[in-house]
Motif scaffolding. Structure first.
Motif: not given
Ligand SMILES: Nc1ncnc2c1ncn2[C@@H]1O[C@H](COP(=O)(O)OP(=O)(O)OP(=O)(O)O)[C@@H](O)[C@H]1O
Ligand SMILES: Nc1ncnc2c1ncn2[C@@H]1O[C@H](COP(=O)(O)OP(=O)(O)OP(=O)(O)O)[C@@H](O)[C@H]1O
Ligand SMILES: [Mg+2]
Ligand SMILES: [Mg+2]
Lengths: 503, 302, 686, 318
Positions: A29-31, A185, D82-83, D85
């Motif tokens: 999983k990319p950071v 993600a 983090k995302f 979104q």
């Protein structure tokens, strides 16, 4: 000039690939997938599908022309001229020009890219000719092509209007062979073939990349037939893959290593004899065997990996010698042994490495206590806590293990971790002799000269042992034997544009 | 001839008890009787033997393991054989010795966590069950809210911030189990507080504290004991899970959960033994505490 | 076990001729039954033999644990998994129940026999509506769904449920105990059984409700012609319901005969004892102590090779210990198992005594306009409404009334456990007391103590008797340890407890002993007033007698006042000096015992008194309370009793609250009727 | 019944409020520096500071608290650190996946464990009974990550019968998805079979011993009818309660299985949020999980209330 780090098996051949099909790639999983800011191998691997570098991965693992067709330094190496490839289009249809290169370099300079820092400043790229990018450096640098290649993973060229801080999925407009279709993600992403790619169009129709939290599960996915290729896997857990006839291992020599830092300024390890003694307890071959299934080379307590062309093999290799270690320890005033805590991070095989050090050092009189912490607390408390900030990293623990990823040249290791005042100098090593030797190494030109300088560095480090380096280990990736033409770098960039299924 | 007849003494439970007309009426008879009943239950025997074995392992640590569980390295990944009953792990350590020594951390942490949670939970539960009314209502809401918080998640959060020390793991598990214990103890107290002896105590002016600790508590001690044994089992499980997720006990401890998390991927390489044996160890310990808890519960309510 | 009498020469075998062609509804022949307790068979029934003719009502009496229910369940072969019939046969309508296959058994239960037992609340499935439960009894008989529902309505009608359609849609918990029992009876009668077994069908129900249910059973008996096996430990119930009665002791029937005969002229020492334990014929504590049977029933499985009753029998001698007593038939159908039928006259009798309070006593406690309102789910439930009451030193005030009338609440309000509503006051020695027990001075706490109904719950089971008593003495009197020890010593002596009991825990004591410890605890601080909330209703009659004797002795010794709450009017009559009758949180009548019992009474009291089935015979005229007790949350207008009153005067009672009238000096009643129009009930013979 | 539902819902809202407060306390009491977490250990302090500013972690606590409560009401927690979104968009797909796994797990577990529990109760103390109890205890004593890996290796890798990863490709269709979820669901079955069977067994024994069962038998009903009409409705109430709590708990409790089967459910999402200190996501997640827990327990309570009207009187269970 410098040679790259990666080489050998980084690519597979054999069998004629057919056209079509979808490859399923297992990646962690990319950071981050922000091309400028990303720091993790999974992120590198994703971004490299869509965006390309001026210099890309060659068949031998060295760099090869990418978006630049050729490059040329001026006499002292302070100005580099890159002839850009013509006819390259961004996926949105616009043309690729030197303005894109200049804008990308400006963004990198602004963000303080670790490779380009001090080498290239903002506005340093002259884009007056759309087909030529002229790099005006702050000083001579023979390594620039590497610094704008895939080995400086944040440097893929992004369009001139690319917005800083956005991610691949926000603006997936690259020049590469793959077009990003979907990105989540948490689960993965899919790419389809770029029909307008400037190079040979990929054989495969599409790429499905699945993200994993646990590297072990990636291996299972390969075994269970739910992935065709795996971007990286650990040697021990992947032992089954190493012997699997249906699986092709991509084994890339890398400078990746783990440093056992010992504080040279204060504490029990301030005496170099104690550091030497600890290094003398390492069973290096055993470690490479146990931890990496033999996929690595032993180290000699310095950071110049043996496959660097300028590696000086005349420096005598330190071998396991418990008796000698004990004597050194006594001489340093620890006749009754020494007690210390070995700080380790729960990352890959480091806890196991720590356990091996702990057990191996016992006979020589070291009584090491292991403290293993998760990644998110280890960095910033045991290793280089932000405070005290001066000198940098002076709050680090007395003894610990830290991981260093692959670099095409050892400069970062030498600079950040070992130079006086280096930002990652967790051993607080400060040696004017070393600093001078490092300067000499940086300014030397040509392999012979470099080898001499490297030999000096090796000797000093091997003598002083600010960090114990027991091994350099290979980067392992692989794919199902149904595939051919897959290429991988030691920085997680897996190229499948020339790959295809053979059956 | 009104009351000269003194009823004979009947020892034993109300209905199905053997006719023991013991004039001496020792106060310990009842306890001994229960013990006798316990000892007769195969579940209790099996459970205790397993438990005892692990306790011995935990106390003995590396003094009683055949090989040093941490520092003895042989060829790695050996199958179970004569030298290494359970084989060797990825670093060549003796799995049998590690499984034995692995009992220590969890056997220290789990009972302490259980004791703490049972102590706190009992306190809360007794207060809620005795005072009822708004005290109960308020605490009930809080407990309900606590229960709705995902256990492992919060444990991971706390541990990721405060670091994974044994104390924090124990404390976290204890806090997380407290509401569950409180709920059980509350129910028991609620039933107990309805009984007339509590009214009698209030009629002679006993304080709430006295009634709760001296009058009610001894009578729900059975419930609490069972709760404790059950909690030990769950604590073993939770701590192992935390270790598995990297937030519990830390290497190089041969702790079972940790070992499993370090080795479970090797199953795919065909090295099942470093994972299987610690897993069986966890299972056996959990089963053993369950068997003991069940037996105590059955005998108590018989 | 070693009963020499085989089923054939068992007495009662040759029954009267008329019904000989039809087989007995129930014939139990030499049944021996054991329960496996931890693998060891423990004998419960030791050769039980009796017959119930079609249409006959047979009663089974005996102390708790003697095997009555076991017999009943054996008759329908519904035994606990650990029960084993080891000998004998059971025939119902000629079919051998003990050898039926599952199918036959199911068929038999569906068509031929039914059972009703104690606690109707538990006997109904809480998750199903009444209608579907009753209808189900008909579907098993082969009726289709619709027909079954119709029949269910009829069945509910038959058990005198006024509004069956509405009840059908109710869940069991929405019905009162009496209604629930009717529903159970309706289901039991669905198949028109040959045999109806009733195991304590009215225990736990109010006397008024009990009377209704018994009336119903009596009426149905004539309608259906089912034979009835009735089990009860209330001898009055058996007497009023049954043709014949068997007296059971330790798994054996020791005497059997015509019900009236057995109760009027008992011929077994055990029967005699049981009957004498009861306060009968209007007996009062001032006149006689009650008879008690020493000892307790042996535990199941105890070997009793000769006479089962030998250990507790006043007449027992070596003969009784060595030889099995013969069956002595005294009159046709009335027999007893005793060696000493001739010596029955030597049975000890209850000893007469004369006790009387000398002189005038002070008013110890006084309640003025005490009310108590509970708040349940947002609605007010007035459980006590403006109670005025006084209690004199050394006096027993009996408190009677149906369940839910507020008796316990009154007691607890006095004690400060349920603090009364503001407005009223409770005076101790003319000094007002704080509402909450905790706020009262130690002196006041000490002055008022309580004895509870259930001795099991009243004693802390993890404490020793010594600790229970020591703590009470020290806390109430403030004595130091040494004095307290002496005091405990005195108490145990005064309560006829032996010192060895002190180190035991309640579990090791019998019910009677436990209650004695509870009484000792109440007396620890030499209270002025002891409130006894049904202290004997959980005990067997023999134990009850001992406790009542004890209470009256203590009262005479210490001149303690009692507030004595009981359902059992016989007991109240025996012990109380004055009686207060409560209904729906209000005192309806108060007067001396004689005044209340002899009348003229408040109509409610009249109904209560006439409801009681007595061993001494039925009251001449029976007034039945109809309808449900109204909810205290929503009391009727005017006189709260008007909805159920047989003297109801429309336009008055339902509008105007009745005044308190003085019938005689000290005899007050809350009724619109003038004193001379109030009724009287003849109860027993004074 | 309406009254009962209203009361239970009202109480749940109070609990929700308390939960939000607790989460707030936990997030704020723990010493941490979210800016540093996001920017990483190497980032310069200025960046960290500006991040913290943007995240609002330096606002007065009361403001933050009010913001949180507002977020709970609108169920809008802003953007994930983090995302980048909206939290909702990150969380809902994960929630859906967790729901699928949990539901499938219980659809498989519940019938067989209830059947086994009833079976064992009817043959109390027999060999069959003991086997069910022992097997159940043993299977639920093996951590689910161990049974998961074992199943994965044996059934997925060695035998190749089922996919080893739980996430189906997007074109798999419903049946396909089920096939992918089967292995982790089987691991759930292993854990929960014993637990539910034991609870059911105990409940059934109580119901079998009850007076109303006796009444039913005495009516001459067949064994099956007694069981289905009278015993089960009463016996299964504790089972329903347990299933309610466990389903609620499992939405976030499957971290181990999610890891092993690379199933991006709510559990692993939130664990990652915890280690990344992605507070908006974490807060929203914990509250969401809390709400789910309350909903499932509420549903269980309502089912119980429907099964047993009497329990409506008892009000709520603490
Ligand atoms: N399943 C059982 N296992 C063991 N002993 C039992 C069982 N059921 C009843 N007993 C015991 O058998 C004896 C007789 O019980 P039974 O219920 O027949 O008495 P009873 O005369 O109906 O008493 P009560 O008036 O209290 O109802 C009692 O001592 C009781 O404790
Ligand atoms: N703690 C309480 N909370 C709410 N209502 C109560 C409480 N205690 C008693 N009540 C109600 O008060 C009324 C009187 O109850 P109480 O127990 O005093 O009756 P009782 O005459 O003692 O009945 P019984 O003969 O059944 O013991 C009943 O309607 C009861 O439901
Ligand atoms: Mg009975
Ligand atoms: Mg009462």
């Amino acid at each position: 000039s410098d040679e790259p780090g990666g080489q050998t098996d980084g690519q597979t051949g054999g069998g004629t690939p057919r056209k079509g099909g979808t490859i399923k790639v297992a990646n962690q999983k990319p950071v981050s997938t922000d091309p400028v800011a990303m720091q993790d191998l999974p992120g590198y691997g994703i971004v490299a599908q869509c965006f390309e570098f001026l210099a890309t991965l060659g068949p031998d693992g060295d760099i090869a022309p990418g978006l630049a067709e050729s490059w040329e330094p001026n006499d002292d190496g302070s100005v580099w001229t890159f002839q850009l490839r013509q006819g390259v289009k961004w996926q949105d249809g616009s043309d690729f020009t030197s303005a894109d290169v200049a804008a990308t370099m400006d963004r990198l300079a602004e963000a303080g890219n670790s490779g380009l820092q001090g080498v290239l400043e903002k506005g340093g790229v002259d884009a007056s000719d759309p087909a030529v990018a002229v790099f005006n450096l702050t000083g001579p640098n023979g390594n620039l092509p590497y610094l704008v290649s895939l080995y400086n993973a944040q440097t893929p060229i992004t369009p001139v209007d690319y917005e800083t801080g956005t991610t691949l999925q926000d603006s997936p407009n690259g020049t590469g062979p793959w077009i990003l279709d979907q990105f989540d993600a948490n689960t993965g992403c899919t790419f389809s073939r770029n029909p307008d790619y400037w190079g040979e169009a990929p054989l495969l129709d599409a790429q499905e990349m699945t993200f994993f939290d646990d590297p072990g599960t990636m291996i299972t996915a390969i075994q269970g037939g739910q992935a065709d290729a795996i971007v990286q896997f650990p040697a021990i857990a992947g032992a089954a893959l190493l012997n699997d006839p249906n699986f092709t291992v991509l084994d890339v020599q890398a400078a990746t290593h783990q440093q056992v830092w010992m504080r040279c300024d204060t504490g029990q390890f301030a005496d170099p004899r104690v550091r030497q003694a600890l290094a003398m307890t390492f069973d290096r071959e055993g470690m490479v065997q146990t931890l990496f299934n033999g996929r690595g080379v032993i180290g000699n307590d310095h950071v110049i990996a043996p496959f660097f062309p300028y590696f000086d093999d005349s420096v005598p290799q330190r071998t396991k010698d418990d008796e000698g270690a004990r004597q050194l320890l006594s001489a340093a005033g620890f006749a009754d042994g020494l007690k210390a805590t070995l700080q380790a991070v729960k990352f890959q095989e480091i806890p196991d490495f720590a356990a091996l050090i702990q057990a191996g050092a016992r006979a020589a009189g070291f009584e090491l206590e292991l403290a293993v912490e998760p990644v998110d607390t280890f960095y910033g408390t045991q290793w280089c806590p932000p405070k005290p900030a001066d000198p940098p990293c002076s709050g680090a623990a007395e003894l610990g293990i830290v991981n260093y990823g692959h670099r095409p040249t050892p400069d970062v290791y030498l600079n950040a971790a070992l130079s006086t005042g280096g930002v990652w100098n967790s051993s607080q090593y400060s040696s004017s002799e070393f600093d001078a030797a490092f300067k000499g190494f940086q300014s030397s030109i040509g392999v012979e000269e470099q080898t001499v300088a490297a030999g000096q560095l090796e000797t000093i480090l091997n003598e002083d042992v600010p960090v114990g380096v027991a091994y350099f280990y290979n980067y392992l990736a692989g794919h199902s034997s149904k595939l051919t033409g897959v290429q991988v770098s030691a920085l997680g960039q897996m190229y499948v544009d020339k790959a295809g299924f053979t059956e | 001839m009104s009351i000269e007849s003194v009823d004979p003494v009947i020892v034993g439970g109300p209905a199905p008890a053997p006719p023991v007309f013991d004039a001496r009426g020792e106060k310990r008879i009842a306890r001994r009787e229960r013990l006798r009943l316990l000892v007769r239950r195969p579940g209790f025997i099996v459970g205790s033997v397993i438990l005892l074995f692990w306790i011995v392992c935990a106390v003995g640590g590396d003094n009683i393991t055949p090989l040093d569980p941490i520092n003895d390295f042989d060829v790695s990944n050996q199958r179970p054989n004569a030298d290494h009953l359970f084989g060797t792990d990825q670093l060549g350590r003796d799995v049998f010795s590690r499984v034995m020594a692995g009992a220590r951390d969890v056997l220290i942490a789990a009972p302490i966590a259980a004791v703490l949670s049972v102590a706190m939970g009992s306190m809360l539960g007794v207060i809620m069950g005795y005072y009822r009314g708004w005290v109960d209502e308020v605490l009930s809401r809080i407990i309900e809210a606590l229960l709705s918080i995902p256990v492992v998640l919060v444990a991971l959060l706390i541990i990721s911030v405060l670091g994974a020390s044994a104390i924090i793991v124990i404390g976290t598990v204890a806090v997380l189990f407290t509401p569950i214990v409180a709920r059980t103890v509350r129910a028991a107290t609620l039933a107990e507080a309805q009984l007339d002896y509590v009214t009698a105590a209030r009629l002679r002016g006993e304080s709430g504290l006295f009634v709760m600790t001296r009058e009610i508590l001894p009578n729900i001690s059975g419930t609490i004991t069972v709760e404790f044994t059950v909690r030990v089992g769950y604590a073993v499980f939770t701590i192992s899970t935390l270790s598995f997720l990297g937030a519990g006990i830390q290497p190089p401890s041969p702790d079972w959960g940790l070992t499993i998390s370090d080795t479970y991927r090797l199953i795919q390489a065909g090295f099942w033994w470093p994972t299987l044996f610690p897993a069986l160890a966890i299972a056996s310990l959990v089963i053993a505490t369950n068997l003991v808890a069940d037996s105590i519960d059955t005998v108590r309510s018989a | 076990m070693s009963d020499p009498s085989t089923p054939h020469d068992e007495p009662g075998g040759e029954r009267t001729g008329g019904v000989a062609t039809r087989p007995d509804a129930l014939s139990v022949e030499g049944v021996e039954l054991a329960y496996l307790v931890r693998g060891i068979p423990r004998e419960v029934l030791r050769g039980v033999t009796f017959r119930v003719a079609p249409g006959e009502a047979y009663g089974l009496v005996g102390e708790s644990g003697c095997g009555k229910s076991t017999t009943a369940f054996a008759a329908l072969r519904y035994l606990p998994t650990n029960g084993r019939i080891t000998a004998g046969r059971i025939l119902v309508g000629g079919q051998d129940v003990t050898h039926m296959s599952d199918r036959e058994l199911r068929n038999f239960r569906a068509h031929d026999a039914s059972m009703v037992y104690q606690d109707p609340g538990a006997a109904l499935n809480p998750t199903l509506k009444i209608g579907s439960q009753v209808a189900e009894a008909f579907t098993t008989l082969g009726h289709d769904k619709k027909e079954a529902l119709d029949r269910a309505v009829d069945a509910l009608h038959r058990v005198r449920i006024a509004d069956p359609l509405r009840v059908m849609h109710r869940y069991p918990h929405q019905l009162s105990g009496g209604m629930q029992q009717r529903v159970v009876i309706a289901m039991a009668l669905a198949c028109d059984p040959q045999l109806l077994v009733l195991d304590e069908p009215t225990t736990g129900l109010d006397a008024t409700v009990e009377a209704e249910v018994l009336d119903l059973v009596r009426a149905l008996r004539h309608e259906t012609n089912a034979a009835i096996l009735l089990i009860a430990h209330n001898l009055g119930v058996i007497r009023s319901m049954c043709d014949r009665v068997g007296v059971m002791y330790a798994g054996k029937i020791v005497e059997e005969g015509d019900a009236l005969e057995v109760f009027e002229a008992p011929k077994h020492p055990y029967t005699i004892g049981l009957l004498q334990c009861l306060p009968r014929h209007g007996a009062r504590k001032t006149e006689q102590a009650l008879f008690t049977i020493p000892g307790t029933l042996p535990q199941i499985g105890t070997p009793l090779p000769t006479c089962v009753y030998v250990d507790r029998c006043a007449l027992a001698d070596d003969l009784c210990r060595d030889e099995v007593p013969p069956v002595v038939e005294l009159e046709p159908g009335h027999w007893t198992r005793c060696h000493h039928v001739d010596r029955l006259a030597q049975m000890p009798e209850a000893s007469p005594q004369t006790k009387s309070q000398e002189g005038e006593h002070d008013l110890a406690v006084e309640l003025n306009a005490v009310s108590k309102t509970f708040r349940v789910h947002g609605t007010d439930v007035p459980a006590l409404v403006s109670i005025d009451l006084g209690l004199v030193d050394g006096e027993t005030l009996g408190l009677v009334g149906e369940s839910g009338s507020g008796k316990s609440t009154l007691a607890k309000a006095m004690l400060g456990i349920h603090p009364p509503d503001p407005g009223g006051e409770i005076l101790l020695d003319h000094v007002a007391l704080a509402d909450k027990a905790g706020d009262r001075p130690a002196e006041a706490m000490r002055a008022m103590q309580m004895v509870f109904q259930n001795p099991d719950s009243a004693l802390n089971r993890s404490w020793t008797v010594r600790r229970i008593l020591m703590r009470a003495v020290m806390k109430l009197t403030g004595a130091n340890k040494r004095t307290a020890e002496e005091r405990v010593q005195q108490l145990t002596e005064g309560l006829r407890l032996s010192p060895r009991h002190l180190d035991m825990r309640p579990r090791q004591l019998s019910g009677g002993l436990k209650q004695r410890v509870a009484i000792a605890r109440a007396f620890a601080g030499d209270p002025r007033i002891v409130i006894c909330d049904e202290p004997t209703s959980a005990l067997d009659v023999s134990v009850q007698a001992a406790i009542l004797n004890l209470l009256s002795d203590l009262q005479f010794d210490r001149s303690t006042g009692y507030l004595f709450i009981s359902h059992d009017l016989g007991v109240v009559r025996y012990l109380a000096d004055r009686i207060a009758v409560m209904y729906l949180g209000r005192i309806q009548e108060v007067g001396t015992t004689d005044q209340v019992f002899n009348g003229p009474h408040h109509p409610y009291t009249e109904a209560l008194l006439s409801a009681v089935p007595s061993v001494d015979g039925e009251p001449s005229e029976r007034i039945r309370l109809t309808g449900e007790i109204p909810s205290p949350a929503d009391p009727p207008s005017g006189c709260v009793f008007h909805t159920r009153c047989h003297r109801f005067m429309e336009g008055l009672c339902d509008v105007v609250e009745p005044p308190v009238i003085e019938i005689e000096p000290g005899h007050l009643s809350r009724c619109h009727l003038p004193a001379d129009q109030l009724g009287r009930v003849e109860v027993g013979t004074g | 019944m309406t009254r009962y539902i209203l009361r239970r819902v009202a109480l749940s809202l109070v609990t929700l409020y308390l939960l939000a407060t607790m989460v707030f306390i936990i997030v704020n009491v723990l010493p941490d520096d979210p800016g540093r977490r996001i920017a990483g250990p190497f980032a310069p302090q200025e960046i960290v500071d500006s991040l913290n500013e943007r995240l609002g972690v330096n606002d007065p606590l009361l403001d933050q608290y009010a913001r949180l409560l507002r977020n709970v009401v609108t169920f809008d927690f802003g953007e994930s650190f983090k995302f980048g979104q909206p939290v909702k968009e990150v969380m809902l797909p994960a929630l859906g996946r967790s729901a699928k796994l949990v539901v499938l797990g219980f659809v498989l577990t519940v019938p067989i464990s209830i059947a086994a529990g009833i079976f064992a109760a009817r043959r109390r103390n027999s060999f069959a009974d003991r086997s069910v109890v022992t097997l159940g205890l043993a299977s639920s004593s093996i951590p689910e990550f161990v049974s998961g890996v074992t199943l994965q290796f044996v059934i997925g890798v060695q035998l190749g019968w089922l996919p080893v990863l739980a996430l189906a490709p997007s074109d798999a269709g419903l049946i396909g998805e089920l096939r992918y979820l089967l292995l982790p669901a089987l691991a759930l079955v292993a854990v929960y079979f014993g637990y539910i069977a034991r609870i059911t067994r105990a409940g059934t024994i109580m119901a079998l011993d009850s007076d109303y069962t006796r009444t039913a038998v005495m009516k001459g009903l067949s064994g099956r009818r007694v069981l289905t009409r009278h015993v089960m409705r009463n016996a299964l109430q504790p089972t329903v309660a347990v299933i309610g709590t466990q389903i609620g708990y499992l939405f976030s409790g499957l971290i181990g299985l999610e890891l092993i089967f690379n199933y991006p459910g709510l559990g692993s999402l939130l664990v990652n949020a915890a280690s990344d200190k992605d507070f908006p996501l974490l807060t929203a997640g914990v509250i969401l999980v809390g709400v789910i827990y309350m909903l499932t327990t509420l549903t269980a309570d309502l089912i119980i209330a429907w099964m047993n009207p009497r329990s409506r009187l008892a009000g709520d269970r603490a």
